[in-house]
Design an enzyme around this catalytic site. Structure first.
Site, PDB file in Angstrom:
ATOM      1  N   PRO A   1     -32.515 -34.668 -11.055  1.00  0.00           N
ATOM      2  CA  PRO A   1     -32.290 -33.302 -10.556  1.00  0.00           C
ATOM      3  C   PRO A   1     -32.287 -33.189  -9.041  1.00  0.00           C
ATOM      4  O   PRO A   1     -31.532 -32.392  -8.479  1.00  0.00           O
ATOM      5  CB  PRO A   1     -33.456 -32.516 -11.165  1.00  0.00           C
ATOM      6  CG  PRO A   1     -33.834 -33.276 -12.384  1.00  0.00           C
ATOM      7  CD  PRO A   1     -33.598 -34.720 -12.049  1.00  0.00           C
TER       8      PRO A   1
ATOM      9  N   ALA B   1     -31.779 -35.802  -6.868  1.00  0.00           N
ATOM     10  CA  ALA B   1     -31.140 -36.939  -6.210  1.00  0.00           C
ATOM     11  C   ALA B   1     -29.618 -36.836  -6.216  1.00  0.00           C
ATOM     12  O   ALA B   1     -28.962 -37.151  -5.236  1.00  0.00           O
ATOM     13  CB  ALA B   1     -31.583 -38.249  -6.870  1.00  0.00           C
ATOM     14  N   GLY B   2     -29.042 -36.407  -7.343  1.00  0.00           N
ATOM     15  CA  GLY B   2     -27.592 -36.317  -7.414  1.00  0.00           C
ATOM     16  C   GLY B   2     -26.941 -37.668  -7.209  1.00  0.00           C
ATOM     17  O   GLY B   2     -27.307 -38.653  -7.845  1.00  0.00           O
TER      18      GLY B   2
ATOM     19  N   GLU C   1     -17.013 -48.386 -13.228  1.00  0.00           N
ATOM     20  CA  GLU C   1     -17.195 -46.987 -13.615  1.00  0.00           C
ATOM     21  C   GLU C   1     -16.207 -46.103 -12.877  1.00  0.00           C
ATOM     22  O   GLU C   1     -15.590 -45.198 -13.472  1.00  0.00           O
ATOM     23  CB  GLU C   1     -18.623 -46.531 -13.306  1.00  0.00           C
ATOM     24  CG  GLU C   1     -18.846 -45.054 -13.615  1.00  0.00           C
ATOM     25  CD  GLU C   1     -20.277 -44.593 -13.347  1.00  0.00           C
ATOM     26  OE1 GLU C   1     -20.524 -43.378 -13.425  1.00  0.00           O
ATOM     27  OE2 GLU C   1     -21.138 -45.455 -13.080  1.00  0.00           O
TER      28      GLU C   1
ATOM     29  N   THR D   1     -19.392 -38.298  -5.897  1.00  0.00           N
ATOM     30  CA  THR D   1     -18.496 -37.234  -5.474  1.00  0.00           C
ATOM     31  C   THR D   1     -17.399 -37.763  -4.554  1.00  0.00           C
ATOM     32  O   THR D   1     -17.479 -38.873  -4.019  1.00  0.00           O
ATOM     33  CB  THR D   1     -19.265 -36.144  -4.720  1.00  0.00           C
ATOM     34  OG1 THR D   1     -19.797 -36.715  -3.512  1.00  0.00           O
ATOM     35  CG2 THR D   1     -20.399 -35.574  -5.571  1.00  0.00           C
TER      36      THR D   1
END
Length: 382
Positions: free
Chosen positions: A129, A131-132, A246, A369
């Site tokens: 939550p 750290a992202g 990934e 991101t």
């Protein structure tokens, strides 16, 4: 992928995947979206069809084929169909490499047969939550005890979060040696039956609703020593090595989804008329279509080249980051502009374009991101 970089075996596999999706996924997908999870039986069906563990050793029930193009075909066809559950690529492409390369013979015998036949669904728990995308900011810890480890912490946004039978959990190991000037972290295989381990609510996402996504909680969870993967303190090195694949999976899926949306839109604008002629015949709209077609063609060339490089073991993390951010951002552009061309029908949920608008939005976020991808690329340049 373009057919010219595929063999007859690849083309036959593509048809097998399409048949599987049409028979085992599409008839049930609306219900899975309502339920927030796919039926467990589809995992067994995927194992029986040879869609799980394609690169795992044959002695454990795998396909024994390291050709990455088979993984790409599976990811492409699932994305083209707009079906994001069951998340077979997560199982195969993200968790699979850890179990194939970091496990002992004993661990392989415990986990790989189920991994390949669909009786052992897997997930990986990295994100937290607070750290992202900053994996070095994680707070979950593992402390060594007699014969094992004790885990404490919390994970979130975990795909396959409610359906998994085995979770690869990344945790700090503060009392253990780590890399020079780095953070010591390790990877543990955790079964859901262990005391102190709980799965939270199914997270209410705006898209990919058939893919169960959950929070995980660890309160003094005792994990035996034989559930440690690889060496203590080496988790970040393992993650950096496997994140390349990934990100390629996400890049491949995003481009395939964008191509399908564009193809559907072309069909729509040729048939739908406004002001006395088909939508696609208006000059402005023709220009929009020309721009999108060109962007997709350029992205396809780059992505296929990256796929071949990864197949041959020569794709760098920076190149994977380029493919990931470019294809996912392009997918957003294609979906947005194609939705506009659909007019009011574009926001009707029964139309594929509306579902794509919701399902593809997360692609610029998960797996790192767009901003993180640019940081990776930028650091390699200066």
């Amino acid at each position: 992928m373009r057919d010219e970089i595929l063999t007859e075996d690849h083309l036959a596999f593509r048809q097998l995947v399409r048949t599987f999706i049409a028979k085992e996924i599409e008839p049930h997908y609306a219900r899975w979206e309502a339920d927030g999870v796919a039926d467990r039986s589809v995992w067994h069906a995927a194992g029986a069809a040879g869609l799980l563990g394609m690169d795992m050793p044959e002695e454990y029930g795998g396909g024994g084929n390291p050709d990455y193009r088979f993984q790409v075909i599976l990811a492409e066809e699932l994305a083209r169909a707009g079906t994001y559950a069951p998340c077979l690529p997560l199982h195969n492409e993200i968790v699979g490499p850890y179990l194939r390369t970091l496990t002992t013979d004993g661990q392989k015998a415990r986990w790989l047969p189920g991994f390949c036949d669909g009786s052992l669904v897997t997930a990986i728990a990295i994100t937290e939550p607070d750290a992202g995308s900053d994996i070095q900011g994680m707070r979950t810890t593992a402390v060594r005890t007699d014969g094992g480890w004790v885990l404490n912490g919390r994970k979130t946004f975990i795909s396959n979060g409610h359906s998994a039978d085995l979770y690869l959990v990344v945790a700090r190991t503060p009392d253990e040696p780590g890399p020079a000037r780095g953070v010591s972290a390790s990877i543990f295989a955790v079964e859901p039956h262990r005391a102190g381990f709980t799965r939270g609510r199914k997270l209410d996402k705006i898209g990919m609703t058939a893919l169960d996504t959950a929070e995980l909680f660890f309160q003094d969870v005792v994990v035996p020593g034989e559930n440690l993967l690889g060496r203590t303190g080496r988790a970040f090195a393992y993650l950096m090595r496997n994140l390349t694949q990934e990100r390629m999976w996400i890049a491949v899926s995003a481009l395939a989804a964008a191509e399908r949306v564009f193809a559907d839109t072309l069909e729509y604008v040729r048939e739908r008329s406004v002001f006395g002629q088909p939508v696609g015949r208006h000059q402005y709209n023709r220009f929009v279509l020309a721009e999108l077609a060109t962007s997709l063609a350029v992205a396809r060339s780059h992505c296929d080249r990256a796929v071949l490089a990864h197949t041959e073991g020569r794709l760098g993390s920076e190149e994977a980051a380029m493919a990931k951010w470019w294809n996912t951002e392009l997918c957003q552009t294609v979906v947005n502009r194609c939705l506009q061309l659909h007019g009011g029908y574009g926001v009707m949920r029964e139309f594929p374009i509306a579902r794509a608008y919701l399902d593809t939005r997360v692609q610029t976020i998960y797996g790192g991101t767009t901003e993180v991808m640019k940081e990776i690329i930028g650091h390699s340049l200066v």
